[in-house]
Write a protein that holds these residues in place. Structure first.
Motif, PDB file in Angstrom:
ATOM      1  N   LEU A 198       0.336 -19.942 -11.756  1.00 17.13           N
ATOM      2  CA  LEU A 198       0.063 -18.937 -10.750  1.00 17.13           C
ATOM      3  C   LEU A 198       1.252 -17.707 -10.499  1.00 17.13           C
ATOM      4  N   ASN A 199       2.255 -18.399 -10.241  1.00 20.04           N
ATOM      5  CA  ASN A 199       3.491 -17.518 -10.017  1.00 20.04           C
ATOM      6  C   ASN A 199       3.586 -16.616 -11.326  1.00 20.04           C
ATOM      7  N   TRP A 200       3.367 -17.510 -12.591  1.00 23.10           N
ATOM      8  CA  TRP A 200       3.832 -16.780 -13.876  1.00 23.10           C
ATOM      9  C   TRP A 200       2.727 -15.601 -14.071  1.00 23.10           C
ATOM     10  N   ILE A 201       1.488 -16.009 -13.594  1.00 23.60           N
ATOM     11  CA  ILE A 201       0.441 -15.035 -14.061  1.00 23.60           C
ATOM     12  C   ILE A 201       0.426 -13.729 -13.172  1.00 23.60           C
ATOM     13  N   MET A 202       0.632 -13.935 -12.024  1.00 25.88           N
ATOM     14  CA  MET A 202       0.936 -12.854 -11.102  1.00 25.88           C
ATOM     15  C   MET A 202       1.946 -11.882 -11.524  1.00 25.88           C
ATOM     16  N   ILE A 203       3.059 -12.633 -11.501  1.00 25.08           N
ATOM     17  CA  ILE A 203       4.267 -11.812 -12.161  1.00 25.08           C
ATOM     18  C   ILE A 203       3.765 -10.862 -13.737  1.00 25.08           C
ATOM     19  N   PHE A 204       3.303 -11.628 -14.486  1.00 29.59           N
ATOM     20  CA  PHE A 204       2.788 -10.895 -15.791  1.00 29.59           C
ATOM     21  C   PHE A 204       1.989  -9.917 -15.586  1.00 29.59           C
ATOM     22  N   ILE A 205       0.968 -10.075 -14.662  1.00 27.96           N
ATOM     23  CA  ILE A 205      -0.255  -8.969 -14.438  1.00 27.96           C
ATOM     24  C   ILE A 205       0.577  -8.130 -13.629  1.00 27.96           C
ATOM     25  N   SER A 206       1.402  -8.160 -12.656  1.00 22.90           N
ATOM     26  CA  SER A 206       2.065  -7.063 -11.853  1.00 22.90           C
ATOM     27  C   SER A 206       2.751  -6.482 -12.993  1.00 22.90           C
ATOM     28  N   GLN A 207       3.403  -6.840 -13.625  1.00 24.83           N
ATOM     29  CA  GLN A 207       4.310  -6.135 -14.638  1.00 24.83           C
ATOM     30  C   GLN A 207       3.189  -5.145 -15.775  1.00 24.83           C
ATOM     31  N   MET A 208       2.226  -5.598 -15.931  1.00 27.32           N
ATOM     32  CA  MET A 208       1.341  -4.749 -16.701  1.00 27.32           C
ATOM     33  C   MET A 208       0.692  -3.552 -15.912  1.00 27.32           C
ATOM     34  N   TYR A 209       0.286  -4.007 -14.819  1.00 27.03           N
ATOM     35  CA  TYR A 209      -0.418  -2.908 -13.879  1.00 27.03           C
ATOM     36  C   TYR A 209       0.523  -2.980 -12.850  1.00 27.03           C
ATOM     37  N   PRO A 210       1.497  -2.044 -12.848  1.00 32.89           N
ATOM     38  CA  PRO A 210       2.141  -1.994 -11.369  1.00 32.89           C
ATOM     39  C   PRO A 210       1.620  -0.997 -10.260  1.00 32.89           C
ATOM     40  N   ILE A 211       1.799  -1.651  -9.140  1.00 35.12           N
ATOM     41  CA  ILE A 211       1.380  -0.828  -7.927  1.00 35.12           C
ATOM     42  C   ILE A 211       2.384   0.390  -7.470  1.00 35.12           C
ATOM     43  N   LEU A 212       3.408  -0.126  -7.504  1.00 35.10           N
ATOM     44  CA  LEU A 212       4.473   0.959  -6.852  1.00 35.10           C
ATOM     45  C   LEU A 212       4.822   1.991  -8.202  1.00 35.10           C
ATOM     46  N   VAL A 213       5.086   3.130  -7.766  1.00 37.86           N
ATOM     47  CA  VAL A 213       5.894   4.079  -8.784  1.00 37.86           C
ATOM     48  C   VAL A 213       7.170   4.419  -8.672  1.00 37.86           C
ATOM     49  N   PRO A 214       7.962   4.782  -9.736  1.00 39.04           N
ATOM     50  CA  PRO A 214       9.315   4.927  -9.434  1.00 39.04           C
ATOM     51  C   PRO A 214       9.342   6.015  -8.541  1.00 39.04           C
ATOM     52  N   VAL A 215      10.746   5.828  -7.803  1.00 43.29           N
ATOM     53  CA  VAL A 215      11.118   6.799  -6.727  1.00 43.29           C
ATOM     54  C   VAL A 215      12.011   7.833  -7.337  1.00 43.29           C
ATOM     55  N   ASP A 216      11.792   9.106  -7.106  1.00 41.33           N
ATOM     56  CA  ASP A 216      12.774   9.934  -7.786  1.00 41.33           C
ATOM     57  C   ASP A 216      14.173   9.801  -6.986  1.00 41.33           C
ATOM     58  N   ASP A 217      15.079   9.482  -7.815  1.00 42.08           N
ATOM     59  CA  ASP A 217      16.398   9.272  -7.035  1.00 42.08           C
ATOM     60  C   ASP A 217      16.988  10.618  -6.493  1.00 42.08           C
ATOM     61  N   ARG A 218      16.821  11.440  -6.852  1.00 43.73           N
ATOM     62  CA  ARG A 218      17.341  12.576  -6.022  1.00 43.73           C
ATOM     63  C   ARG A 218      16.857  12.805  -4.649  1.00 43.73           C
ATOM     64  N   TYR A 219      15.509  12.715  -4.531  1.00 39.42           N
ATOM     65  CA  TYR A 219      14.751  12.710  -3.140  1.00 39.42           C
ATOM     66  C   TYR A 219      15.480  11.615  -2.206  1.00 39.42           C
ATOM     67  N   SER A 220      15.431  10.581  -2.701  1.00 36.19           N
ATOM     68  CA  SER A 220      15.654   9.365  -2.008  1.00 36.19           C
ATOM     69  C   SER A 220      16.997   9.446  -1.595  1.00 36.19           C
ATOM     70  N   ASN A 253      -3.712 -10.312 -24.280  1.00 36.19           N
ATOM     71  CA  ASN A 253      -4.421 -11.305 -24.816  1.00 36.19           C
ATOM     72  C   ASN A 253      -3.589 -12.619 -25.169  1.00 36.19           C
ATOM     73  N   ILE A 254      -2.847 -12.301 -26.084  1.00 38.22           N
ATOM     74  CA  ILE A 254      -1.957 -13.725 -26.857  1.00 38.22           C
ATOM     75  C   ILE A 254      -0.665 -14.233 -25.880  1.00 38.22           C
ATOM     76  N   PRO A 255       0.085 -13.279 -25.129  1.00 39.81           N
ATOM     77  CA  PRO A 255       0.684 -14.007 -24.174  1.00 39.81           C
ATOM     78  C   PRO A 255       0.048 -14.846 -22.987  1.00 39.81           C
ATOM     79  N   LEU A 256      -1.041 -14.072 -22.819  1.00 42.07           N
ATOM     80  CA  LEU A 256      -1.841 -14.952 -21.613  1.00 42.07           C
ATOM     81  C   LEU A 256      -2.438 -16.291 -21.990  1.00 42.07           C
ATOM     82  N   ALA A 257      -2.958 -16.281 -23.199  1.00 39.98           N
ATOM     83  CA  ALA A 257      -3.304 -17.472 -24.000  1.00 39.98           C
ATOM     84  C   ALA A 257      -2.252 -18.588 -24.252  1.00 39.98           C
ATOM     85  N   ILE A 258      -1.089 -18.144 -24.671  1.00 40.74           N
ATOM     86  CA  ILE A 258      -0.033 -19.042 -24.893  1.00 40.74           C
ATOM     87  C   ILE A 258       0.427 -19.656 -23.552  1.00 40.74           C
ATOM     88  N   GLY A 259       0.481 -18.834 -22.604  1.00 39.57           N
ATOM     89  CA  GLY A 259       1.250 -19.341 -21.142  1.00 39.57           C
ATOM     90  C   GLY A 259       0.161 -20.333 -20.687  1.00 39.57           C
TER      91      GLY A 259
END
Length: 100
Positions: A56-78, A14-20
């Motif tokens: 809008l660009n900042w808010i979308m990047i901020f929200i995407s870092q809070m709730y990422p859609i992608l999950v990390p890939v196991d490096d051994r498998y890739s 809430n605080i970073p969103l309000a400040i931004g």
């Protein structure tokens, strides 16, 4: 001794969103009041549009870092799959189609 981060209160996002958002609103007000040049109305529209796009660009990047859609890939498998695909190409690329 607790780590230094635990001494700060946890307000969540809430605080970073309000400040931004406050900074974006202040830039819009400053742009409306201090628009330079002979075409003040055009400059006001351009300044407000630019600030809104940046916000809008900042808010979308901020929200995407809070709730990422992608999950990390196991490096051994890739690594295994990329090595496998480079050494043994799939058969569908090796087959040629004959014109009938």
């Amino acid at each position: 001794m607790p780590p230094p981060d635990s001494l700060l209160p946890n307000y969540g996002p809430n605080i970073p969103l309000a400040i931004g958002s406050g900074i974006a609103a202040a830039l819009i007000v400053i742009g409306l009041v201090l628009a330079p040049g002979p075409d003040r109305s055009l400059n006001r529209v351009l300044i407000v549009t630019a600030v809104i796009c940046v916000w809008l660009n900042w808010i979308m990047i901020f929200i995407s870092q809070m709730y990422p859609i992608l999950v990390p890939v196991d490096d051994r498998y890739s690594t295994y799959m990329s090595k496998h695909n480079w050494e043994i190409p799939p058969n569908k690329y090796l087959q040629t189609t004959s014109a009938q």
